[in-house]
Design an enzyme around this catalytic site. Sequence first.
Site, short mmCIF file in Angstrom:
data_model
loop_
_atom_site.label_atom_id
_atom_site.label_comp_id
_atom_site.label_asym_id
_atom_site.label_seq_id
_atom_site.Cartn_x
_atom_site.Cartn_y
_atom_site.Cartn_z
N TYR A 62 110.51 -15.96 35.31
CA TYR A 62 111.08 -14.81 34.59
C TYR A 62 109.97 -14.02 33.89
O TYR A 62 109.92 -12.79 33.97
CB TYR A 62 112.10 -15.33 33.57
N SER A 122 111.40 -7.20 28.65
CA SER A 122 111.63 -8.32 27.74
C SER A 122 110.37 -8.49 26.92
O SER A 122 109.28 -8.07 27.33
CB SER A 122 111.91 -9.60 28.54
#
Length: 254
Positions: A152, A139
């Site tokens: 995350y 990401s």
Amino acid sequence: MEGPVAPVAVVTGAGQGIGLATARLLAQSGYRTVLAGRDRAKLDAAAAAVPGPALAVAADLTVPAQVEELFATVEDTWAPAEVLVANAGTSLAAPITRTTDAQWQQMLDTNLTAPFRCIRRALPPMLEARRGRIVVIASVVAKRGERQVSAYTASKHGVLGLVRAVADEVARHGVTANAVCPGYVDTPMTDATVAAIAERTGTTPAEARAVLERRQPIHRLVQPEEVAAAVLSCVQNGAINGQGINVDGGAVQS
């Protein structure tokens, strides 16, 4: 006379979104594709939508024994994987002061430890054959911090570090390891993020989606096929190694 046997590519989290788009593109590029994930019904439907040979294998990759079962099934059915795309992941939004130990552990188990176990299991046959490609879907928050997603973000920073270490370790053996780092992609995971933002802020889903779109310079969500194209470039080009390739419309420049 039969031609050469097509190589095998394993894609985790392949029932939808980026994983399914990647499985389709690899199949179109001549790979026998293995679609792995937790939801058998989604996997079967996805496999039916993939051109060419496709094998659906249900597995919870946070369970070590099921990682072994996945790769053993692939090897018994076809051959060792020449390509591993570790795409399976999950997300969580919460202020750090409200992030529980269980939520923190869930992010690490799914986004960092599961790819580690898959890489560890897939590598020996690749090293023996002196040919292999590993791509992890990370990401853009593998490269920057972002509010509300501390757990995350930490898991994605970790998996990018894992990829870079593996890349340096295996480069001299014909194997490469890279990460693809998407921004906000038009997937069911983003739909869940949109719903959470809408609930938290009292806005409509359309307004919440527009907020995510504006965070990217292209002012739209990235398409799963655009992420899959970056994965394929890592698979096809043996000179790309140890990289975190951004697919985010220019939100993070590196």
